[in-house]
Design a protein around this motif. Sequence first.
Motif: not given
Length: 165
Positions: A91-96, A106-109, A114-118, A136-138
Motif C-alpha cells: 500500500e502506498e499513495l498512488r497517482g496517475y 474511472d480509477l478506483i483505489h 480489498n476495500e475501495i478507499v478512493s 489514501v494509500p492503496s
Amino acid sequence: MKLRNAAYISLFSLLIAGVSCKENTNTDSIISIEKPAFNKEGELTLIKASGQVIRTIDIEVADTAYEQEVDLKNRDRLKLHQGVLFLYPQEELRGYYMTDIRFPLDLIHINASNEIVSFSENTTPLDDKTFLPSQVPSQLVLKINGGLSEEWVIEVGDRIEWKLL
C-alpha cells in the motif's frame, strides 16, 4: 592511399543513402501498429458494503512495471464489462496522469483488504498536466470506463473480490 580509401568510403556512403532514400511503393512492407486486444486474465466482482453484488467484470492484470507503464495506451476503449487491475506489492499513495490514454477512465483505489478507499472519476483523456492522486494509500487500482463508478453507484467502503483464470 588514404585519399583513395576516403573516396571509396564516400562513394559507398552515397550509394547507401540513395538506396535508403528510395521511395517505397511496396505497400506490403509498410509496418502497421495493431491495437492490443483485451486479454481476459481473471474476473472481479464489485460488492456493496452491505454484501449486495454490484457487478462482475472481466479483468486484465497489470502486475509488472512494463504492463503498468503501457497499460491502456494505444487503445480506444474498454468494453462495458472490462477493466484493468493494477497490482502493487504494498500500500502506498498512488497517482496517475492520463498521458496517451484516449478515453475517460474511472480509477478506483483499493487497499490491501480489498476495500475501495478512493476514486478519480471520469478522467480527461490525453491530459499530461493533471495529476490524479489517491486520497489514501492503496495497493490495487481498478481502471474502468469513465462514468461507470457513478452509474454502478460504487462508493468508498465497498469492496472487491477477484480471481485469476
